[in-house]
Design a protein around this motif. Structure first.
Motif, PDB file in Angstrom:
ATOM      1  N   ARG A  58     -15.269  22.369  16.075  1.00  0.00           N
ATOM      2  CA  ARG A  58     -14.048  22.606  16.834  1.00  0.00           C
ATOM      3  C   ARG A  58     -13.789  24.094  17.012  1.00  0.00           C
ATOM      4  NH1 ARG A  58     -10.931  17.553  16.953  1.00  0.00           N
ATOM      5  NH2 ARG A  58     -11.469  16.635  14.970  1.00  0.00           N
ATOM      6  N   GLY A  59     -14.064  24.834  15.916  1.00  0.00           N
ATOM      7  CA  GLY A  59     -13.878  26.279  16.005  1.00  0.00           C
ATOM      8  C   GLY A  59     -14.767  26.895  17.064  1.00  0.00           C
ATOM      9  N   LEU A  60     -16.015  26.484  17.042  1.00  0.00           N
ATOM     10  CA  LEU A  60     -16.965  26.995  18.037  1.00  0.00           C
ATOM     11  C   LEU A  60     -16.521  26.650  19.445  1.00  0.00           C
ATOM     12  CD1 LEU A  60     -20.413  26.076  16.440  1.00  0.00           C
ATOM     13  CD2 LEU A  60     -19.574  28.383  16.930  1.00  0.00           C
ATOM     14  N   ALA A  65     -15.584  29.075  22.530  1.00  0.00           N
ATOM     15  CA  ALA A  65     -16.323  28.987  23.789  1.00  0.00           C
ATOM     16  C   ALA A  65     -15.385  28.739  24.959  1.00  0.00           C
ATOM     17  CB  ALA A  65     -17.372  27.881  23.707  1.00  0.00           C
ATOM     18  N   ALA A  66     -14.347  27.932  24.719  1.00  0.00           N
ATOM     19  CA  ALA A  66     -13.408  27.610  25.796  1.00  0.00           C
ATOM     20  C   ALA A  66     -12.632  28.848  26.233  1.00  0.00           C
ATOM     21  CB  ALA A  66     -12.444  26.511  25.332  1.00  0.00           C
ATOM     22  N   ALA A  67     -12.405  29.744  25.264  1.00  0.00           N
ATOM     23  CA  ALA A  67     -11.642  30.945  25.595  1.00  0.00           C
ATOM     24  C   ALA A  67     -12.485  31.976  26.318  1.00  0.00           C
ATOM     25  CB  ALA A  67     -11.060  31.544  24.321  1.00  0.00           C
ATOM     26  N   GLY A  68     -13.814  31.821  26.247  1.00  0.00           N
ATOM     27  CA  GLY A  68     -14.711  32.825  26.813  1.00  0.00           C
ATOM     28  C   GLY A  68     -15.108  32.501  28.241  1.00  0.00           C
ATOM     29  N   VAL A  84     -23.589  17.086  16.479  1.00  0.00           N
ATOM     30  CA  VAL A  84     -22.624  17.501  17.496  1.00  0.00           C
ATOM     31  C   VAL A  84     -23.042  18.841  18.063  1.00  0.00           C
ATOM     32  CG1 VAL A  84     -20.516  16.340  16.785  1.00  0.00           C
ATOM     33  CG2 VAL A  84     -21.169  18.453  15.656  1.00  0.00           C
ATOM     34  N   GLY A  85     -22.558  19.074  19.258  1.00  0.00           N
ATOM     35  CA  GLY A  85     -22.845  20.353  19.878  1.00  0.00           C
ATOM     36  C   GLY A  85     -22.462  20.274  21.336  1.00  0.00           C
ATOM     37  N   ALA A  86     -22.337  21.431  21.944  1.00  0.00           N
ATOM     38  CA  ALA A  86     -21.990  21.458  23.357  1.00  0.00           C
ATOM     39  C   ALA A  86     -23.163  20.922  24.180  1.00  0.00           C
ATOM     40  CB  ALA A  86     -21.675  22.906  23.756  1.00  0.00           C
ATOM     41  N   LEU A 135     -25.030  21.825  16.291  1.00  0.00           N
ATOM     42  CA  LEU A 135     -26.011  22.614  17.037  1.00  0.00           C
ATOM     43  C   LEU A 135     -25.301  23.514  18.034  1.00  0.00           C
ATOM     44  CD1 LEU A 135     -28.842  20.122  18.056  1.00  0.00           C
ATOM     45  CD2 LEU A 135     -29.123  22.179  16.733  1.00  0.00           C
ATOM     46  N   ALA A 136     -25.799  24.740  18.138  1.00  0.00           N
ATOM     47  CA  ALA A 136     -25.278  25.631  19.172  1.00  0.00           C
ATOM     48  C   ALA A 136     -26.421  26.487  19.665  1.00  0.00           C
ATOM     49  CB  ALA A 136     -24.151  26.502  18.619  1.00  0.00           C
ATOM     50  N   ASP A 137     -26.595  26.517  20.992  1.00  0.00           N
ATOM     51  CA  ASP A 137     -27.681  27.317  21.574  1.00  0.00           C
ATOM     52  C   ASP A 137     -29.019  27.034  20.917  1.00  0.00           C
ATOM     53  OD1 ASP A 137     -25.383  30.016  21.914  1.00  0.00           O
ATOM     54  OD2 ASP A 137     -26.132  28.647  23.467  1.00  0.00           O
TER      55      ASP A 137
END
Lengths: 200, 256, 220
Positions: free
Chosen positions: B230-232, B236-239, B42-44, B211-213
C-alpha cells in the motif's frame, strides 16, 4: 518451447477461422451505389492470408470449409452444408483456400517493401488472392454446375467485382494496421520500425 | 492419477533467475523457495507477477538462472511439472477451450489418456465439489463471469495438481463472486500460489511477496507485506504516470 | 449464438447410413451433374434425390431455408438462360440445380452435425504422415466453434461503440480491432492449451519432453 509454437499455430488458425465466420455474419452493405451489396466474408479470407501468412491463413480458410461441410452455419448469412460447396457458388467458397494462400504469399513479399509502399503492396496481395484466384475458381465452377456458358458466368460475376475491389483495398489497409499493432511471427520481416528487435 | 502429495506442497525453487524481454529486464529473483501452503503475490501491473507465475509451469523459460519444481525443470520436464502444477489464467474465458462445459473440463483428462467413462465421472465429481454440476451441459459462451471462473478452475482441479497457480483469480469477478471464490480457495487441500490485486483474498495466506519493477521488495506475512504494498502504491500514485505500453507488445506481453 | 445449435436429424432409413458414405455419394452426384448433364441423367438423379429427401424426412425449417436458397439460384440462373439462350437451356440449368439440391438436403437432414464433423475431420487422418496430428485438427475445429460466439460479441460491441460515437458502422474500424483482439486471444488460448497438457498426450511416464528447445521458448 516448440509446444507453445505449435499451440500458437493451432490457436491462430482457429481464431482467424472464427473471424472469417463472424465477418460473414456482418450484414451486407451497399457501397458506392452498386446494385449488389458487398458481404464481408471474403474480406476475412483476404485478411487471413495477409495477416497470418499463406500457411495459417490457408488453414483458417480450410477450417471454415470443413465446418461448412459439417452443416454448421458458417458461410455468408449463416448458411452451410455440403450443398453450398457443391452448388453454383461453391467455387467461390472453395476458392477461399487458394485465395488465402496466394494472398499470404504475396503479402509476405509486400511486407518487405519500404514502408511507404507496403500498403499498396498489401492491397495488391489481396487483389491477387482475394479476387483473381477466387474468381478463377468460382466462375468455371458456376458454369459447370448450372450449365451456363463460361462467358455468361463470367459476365454475371462482373457485377460483384467493384465491391470486391473495394474489399481488397480495405483488407490491405487493415492488414497493414494490424501488423503495426501486433507481432505476427511468421510475417515478421522487420515490419514495425525497421529496427532489429533483440530476442528475449 | 497420482494421489495428492502432503500438504506442504512441492518445493519450488528459483535461483539467480533473470527474465529479459526486448532488451529490458522484467524480472530478477536471486533466491526464492516456495513451500508454504498459501503464497500470495502482489504488485503493480508490469511488476513481473505474471512473469514469475509463468515460470512455475514452464510457460516461460528464464533468460538466466534456474527454476525447479520438485527438482524438475519446468522447461525440460514440462510434462512432469504440468502434472504437479495447475495454472488458472487471468481471463477464464480464454482458458475454456471447448464449446461445452463438460467436455472442456474433461480436456486435460483426455490429454492424459483417461478413458471416457472415468472422465465423465471425474468431471461431474469435480463440478459438484465446486457447486457447478448444473453447468455441465451448458455452452461456454452462455456462462456468466463467475461461472466461467468455476469452470476454468474445475478444468484445472480435476487434474489433481499438487500446486495451483492463479493469475488474478478474482480480477473478472464482482464482489459476491470474489468472496465466494475466496472461500472456495481456502477450502482446497493443495498449495496455492496466487497473484492478486484482491487484498481480501490474500489476508489469510501464509506468505505474501511484493514485487515492484521486477524485483522482490517484500516477503512477509500478509498484513505487513500488504502494508508495504500500500505504501508503494500510494507513493506511485502521487508521482508521474507510468510510461505507455510499447507498440507491438501483445496482450500477453504487455502490462495488464 | 452457438454454432452447434442445429436440429437433430429425424429417425428414418437414411439415418443409419454412415456420414462418410453419404458425403461420397453426394460428391459423386455433383461430379455426374457437372460431367454428364444430359436430361436423362439429370432426371434420374432428381428422382433419386427426391426419394432420398422423402426418406430423410427433413424438418420444415431446413426445408424452407434450403428451398429458398435453391429457388433463388434457380430463378436467377433460369432468368439468365432465358435471356441469353433458350428455354431448353433454362430448364437444363434448373434440373441441374435440383439434382444437386435434393440429395444435399437429404444428407443434411439425415445426418447429425457431430457425425458430419467427425467424418470430415477423420478425412484429415492421412495427413498424419505429413506431420499434421489428427488431434490438432480436431482441436482447431473445436476452438473455432468455441470462439465464434465470443468474436461475434466483440464485433457487436465494436459496432455499438461506433454508433455511440455517432459514426456509421465502418468496416475498417471493425476489422482491425477485431483482428487484434483475435490475435491477442489466440496467444492466451495457446498458453492455456499448453498448460492443460494438450502436448503431453501419449506419454505414460513422467520424464523429459523430447521436443523442448529452450531457444524457442515463449517470450511473451
Amino acid at each position: 518451447m516448440s509446444e507453445t509454437v505449435r499451440a500458437r499455430a493451432i490457436a491462430e488458425v482457429a481464431l482467424m477461422a472464427g473471424v472469417i465466420i463472424v465477418l460473414g455474419l456482418v450484414p451486407p452493405l451497399y457501397v458506392l451505389g452498386l446494385p449488389v451489396p458487398i458481404t464481408a466474408q471474403t474480406l476475412g479470407v483476404m485478411l487471413a492470408g495477409a495477416v497470418l501468412g499463406a500457411r495459417r491463413g490457408g488453414l483458417a480458410a480450410l477450417v471454415v470449409l470443413v465446418l461448412c461441410a459439417a452443416s454448421l452455419p458458417v458461410m455468408v448469412g449463416g448458411s452451410g452444408g455440403v450443398g453450398v460447396l457443391l452448388g453454383p457458388t461453391g467455387g467461390y467458397a472453395l476458392g477461399f483456400v487458394p485465395g488465402a494462400v496466394v494472398t499470404g504469399l504475396a503479402a509476405r513479399r509486400a511486407l518487405r517493401l519500404p514502408p511507404r509502399t507496403r500498403g499498396v503492396g498489401l492491397v495488391g496481395a489481396c487483389l491477387l488472392g482475394g479476387v483473381l484466384v477466387v474468381y478463377a475458381l468460382g466462375i468455371p465452377w458456376t458454369a459447370a454446375v448450372t450449365g451456363l456458358p463460361l462467358r455468361t458466368a463470367a459476365l454475371g460475376a462482373l457485377v460483384f467485382v467493384p465491391g470486391d475491389l473495394l474489399k481488397a483495398v480495405l483488407a490491405g489497409m487493415a492488414a497493414l494496421l494490424v501488423h503495426r499493432q501486433v507481432h505476427v511471427e511468421q510475417m515478421r520481416e522487420l515490419v514495425l520500425d525497421d529496427e532489429a528487435r533483440p530476442r528475449a | 492419477m497420482t494421489a495428492n502429495p502432503p500438504a506442504a506442497g512441492p518445493r519450488i525453487e528459483l535461483r539467480d533467475v533473470v527474465v529479459r524481454r526486448d532488451g529490458r529486464t522484467v524480472l530478477t529473483v536471486p533466491q526464492l523457495d516456495l513451500t508454504q501452503r498459501r503464497i500470495g503475490l502482489v504488485g503493480a501491473n508490469g511488476s513481473g507477477k505474471t512473469t514469475l507465475l509463468r515460470l512455475l509451469n514452464g510457460l516461460l523459460a528464464p533468460t538466466g538462472g534456474t527454476v525447479r519444481v520438485d527438482g524438475l525443470d519446468p522447461v525440460r520436464d514440462g510434462r512432469a511439472v504440468r502434472r504437479r502444477v495447475g495454472f488458472v489464467f487471468a481471463d477464464p474465458g480464454e482458458q475454456i477451450v471447448l464449446p461445452v462445459v463438460g467436455e472442456d473440463v474433461a480436456f486435460g483428462l483426455k490429454n492424459r489418456g483417461i478413458p471416457a467413462p472415468e472422465r465423465t465421472a471425474m468431471v461431474l465429481d469435480q463440478l459438484a465439489r465446486l457447486g457447478a454440476a448444473h453447468l455441465v451441459d451448458r455452452s461456454a459462451h452462455s456462462l456468466s463471469g463467475g461461472e466461467r471462473q468455476l469452470v476454468a478452475l474445475a478444468g484445472v482441479l480435476v487434474m489433481n495438481p499438487a500446486t495451483l497457480v492463479l493469475d488474478e483469480p478474482t480480477g473478472t469477478l464482482d464482489l459476491v463472486n470474489a468472496l465466494r471464490f475466496t472461500t472456495l480457495l481456502a477450502g482446497l487441500d493443495l498449495q496455492v500460489v496466487a497473484a492478486s490485486h484482491d487484498l481480501d483474498l490474500l489476508t489469510d495466506f501464509d506468505r505474501v511477496l511484493v514485487l515492484a519493477d521486477g524485483r522482490l521488495v517484500a516477503d512477509d506475512e500478509p498484513a505487513t507485506a500488504l502494508a508495504t504494498y500500500r505504501g508503494l502504491a500510494a507513493r506511485a500514485a502521487a508521482g508521474p504516470a507510468p510510461r505507455p505500453p510499447q507498440r507491438g507488445e501483445r496482450n500477453g506481453a504487455a502490462a495488464r | 449464438m452457438s454454432l452447434l445449435e442445429t436440429s437433430s436429424p429425424r429417425p428414418g432409413p437414411l439415418r443409419a447410413v454412415g456420414a462418410g458414405r453419404k458425403l461420397v455419394a453426394l460428391l459423386a452426384i455433383g461430379i455426374l451433374v457437372a460431367a454428364v448433364p444430359r436430361p436423362v441423367v439429370l432426371a434420374a438423379l432428381t428422382g433419386i434425390g427426391l426419394l432420398a429427401l422423402v426418406l430423410a424426412r427433413p424438418q420444415r425449417r431446413d426445408l424452407v431455408r434450403l428451398g429458398a436458397a435453391w429457388a433463388l439460384a434457380a430463378a436467377v440462373t433460369a432468368g439468365v438462360q432465358l435471356v441469353t439462350a433458350d428455354r431448353a437451356a433454362a430448364l437444363g440449368s434448373v434440373l441441374r440445380l435440383t439434382a444437386l439440391a435434393l440429395p444435399a438436403l437429404a444428407v443434411m437432414a439425415s445426418t447429425a452435425t457431430e457425425e458430419l464433423l467427425d467424418t470430415v475431420l477423420s478425412a484429415a487422418r492421412p495427413l498424419r504422415h505429413l506431420g499434421v496430428r489428427p488431434d490438432s485438427v480436431a482441436l482447431t475445429a473445436a476452438l473455432t466453434i468455441r470462439f465464434v460466439p465470443e468474436l461475434a460479441d466483440t464485433a457487436a460491441r465494436l459496432r455499438d461503440a461506433q454508433r455511440a460515437r455517432g459514426a456509421r458502422p465502418q468496416l475498417l474500424a471493425l476489422a482491425v480491432p477485431l483482428l487484434v483482439h483475435a490475435l491477442t486471444t489466440s496467444e492466451q488460448v495457446a498458453q492455456a492449451v499448453v498448460a492443460r497438457s494438450f502436448f503431453d498426450r501419449g506419454e505414460p511416464a513422467d520424464g523429459p519432453s523430447p521436443d523442448t528447445d529452450p531457444a524457442l521458448c515463449a517470450r511473451a
